[in-house]
Design an enzyme around this catalytic site. Structure first.
Site, PDB file in Angstrom:
ATOM      1  CB  SER A   1      -0.938   0.118   1.377  1.00 30.12           C
ATOM      2  OG  SER A   1      -1.523   1.099   1.159  1.00 30.12           O
TER       3      SER A   1
ATOM      4  CE1 TYR B   1      -3.639  -1.844   5.178  1.00 25.40           C
ATOM      5  CE2 TYR B   1      -3.103   0.271   4.578  1.00 25.40           C
ATOM      6  CZ  TYR B   1      -3.637  -0.774   4.413  1.00 25.40           C
ATOM      7  OH  TYR B   1      -3.652  -1.025   2.952  1.00 25.40           O
TER       8      TYR B   1
END
Length: 258
Positions: A142, A153
């Site tokens: 990501s 995350y």
């Protein structure tokens, strides 16, 4: 665009294949000639795999455990005789909130979801790729290694970038390529399985709005990408067309490098 027979003679394991990017990757890989094991912990993954006809099989397991990852690779060998390509797509932020507002169990849950499945699957697939004489691992990372309200995350995805680069160096001599894409914000149909089973609080809804604004403003193109715009680079990196690409993390985020 479909590239006929691009994956002919190849077996792919695609994780997180029940919905979103993973579903689209798995279905297109099958349409391009691959035999594909659709892996997910959602029990409807078998229905998704059936859309690929004889080229798709579904397998339900929990990739947050090593046993789940090892079971998926064993199932691919049982169904198709081996594994050539692994696409690690499991992950996704559970909650959006400032880091100081995360509770310790929530931090651990984010790491389990967005880092551990990739670590376990890489570990489980390597013996099969070595036995095969080589292969490819594509990790879906990501660009949110830089972003707001997703600290745990972001850390997990930074770990995926690191394992991509270290395994690429370590296993190049075994004819194994390890690469990654780093998607930005991506439009997707409504999730059949929610990212946060507990639901969002009013504060979390507001923080999510702030995340969406940050993602759009950070992109040079000032928009979210489409699923197809994420699928294409993943499958390019998985294919023999990318045979001289390894250790790379390709940003796919409209110019935002994360």
């Amino acid at each position: 665009m479909i590239f006929a027979d691009r994956f002919a003679g190849k077996t792919l394991v695609v994780t997180g294949a029940a919905q979103g990017i993973g579903r689209a990757v798995a279905l297109r890989a099958a349409a391009e000639g691959g035999m594909v094991l659709f892996v997910d912990r959602a029990d409807f993954v078998g229905d998704v795999a059936s859309e690929a006809g004889v080229r798709g099989r579904g397998f339900v397991c929990d990739l947050e455990s090593y046993e789940g990852a090892a079971g998926a690779m064993t199932e691919a060998v049982r169904c198709f005789g081996g594994v050539d390509i692994l696409i690690n797509n499991v992950g996704g932020a559970i909650r959006m909130r400032p880091y100081d507002r995360f509770e310790p169990p929530q931090i651990e849950a984010e790491i389990r979801r967005s880092l551990m499945p990739t670590l376990w699957c890489c570990h489980a697939v390597l013996p099969h790729l070595i036995e095969r004489g080589g292969g490819t691992i594509v990790n879906v990372s990501s660009n949110a290694t830089r972003g707001i309200h997703r600290g745990p995350y972001s850390a997990a995805k930074g770990g995926i970038n690191a394992i991509t680069q270290s395994l690429a160096m370590e296993y190049a001599s075994r004819n194994i390529r390890v690469v990654a894409t780093a998607p930005g914000g991506t439009e997707a149909p409504p999730r059949r399985v929610p990212r946060n089973a507990d639901g969002d609080t009013a504060e979390e809804t507001q923080w999510m709005t702030e995340v969406v604004k940050q993602v759009e403003e950070s992109s040079f193109l000032k928009r979210y990408g489409t699923i197809n715009e994420q699928v294409a680079p993943i499958l390019f990196l998985a294919s023999d067309e990318a045979s001289y690409v390894t250790g790379s993390v390709l940003p796919v985020a409209g110019g935002d490098l994360g």
